[in-house]
Design an enzyme around this catalytic site. Structure first.
Site, mmCIF file in Angstrom:
data_model
loop_
_atom_site.group_PDB
_atom_site.id
_atom_site.type_symbol
_atom_site.label_atom_id
_atom_site.label_comp_id
_atom_site.label_asym_id
_atom_site.label_seq_id
_atom_site.Cartn_x
_atom_site.Cartn_y
_atom_site.Cartn_z
ATOM 1 N N GLY A 1 -4.067 -0.343 -5.248
ATOM 2 C CA GLY A 1 -3.562 0.726 -5.872
ATOM 3 C C GLY A 1 -2.612 0.024 -7.301
ATOM 4 N N CYS A 2 -2.328 -1.286 -7.212
ATOM 5 C CA CYS A 2 -1.402 -1.504 -8.394
ATOM 6 C C CYS A 2 -2.409 -1.975 -9.792
ATOM 7 C CB CYS A 2 -0.984 -2.993 -8.139
ATOM 8 S SG CYS A 2 0.094 -2.923 -6.785
ATOM 9 N N GLN A 3 -1.761 -1.725 -10.917
ATOM 10 C CA GLN A 3 -2.565 -1.876 -12.104
ATOM 11 C C GLN A 3 -3.084 -3.275 -12.381
ATOM 12 O OE1 GLN A 3 -0.148 -0.546 -15.369
ATOM 13 N NE2 GLN A 3 -1.677 -1.020 -16.755
ATOM 14 N N SER A 4 -2.325 -4.298 -11.885
ATOM 15 C CA SER A 4 -2.807 -5.686 -11.985
ATOM 16 C C SER A 4 -3.130 -5.959 -10.659
ATOM 17 C CB SER A 4 -1.531 -6.402 -12.370
ATOM 18 O OG SER A 4 -1.126 -6.080 -13.757
#
Length: 56
Positions: A48-51
């Site tokens: 769920g993290c962008q990175s």
């Protein structure tokens, strides 16, 4: 992690708004040495993290 360290971390984050928590977490991460590739596994990943993010 021992209880004293955990309590210190909880106290530091307690009462902060989400953006301030995010900023503090990023600043902690920048102080760490890079994670060894062997620990960058699916079990250590945060979805769920962008990175790409791993926690060990």
């Amino acid at each position: 992690m021992n209880d004293a360290i955990q309590d210190e971390i909880i106290e530091e984050f307690d009462g902060l708004e989400w953006f301030d928590k995010y900023t503090l977490l990023i600043s902690f991460g920048k102080k760490l040495k890079p994670m060894d590739e062997e620990f960058k596994t699916e079990d250590n990943s945060i979805s769920g993290c962008q990175s790409k993010v791993w926690v060990r």
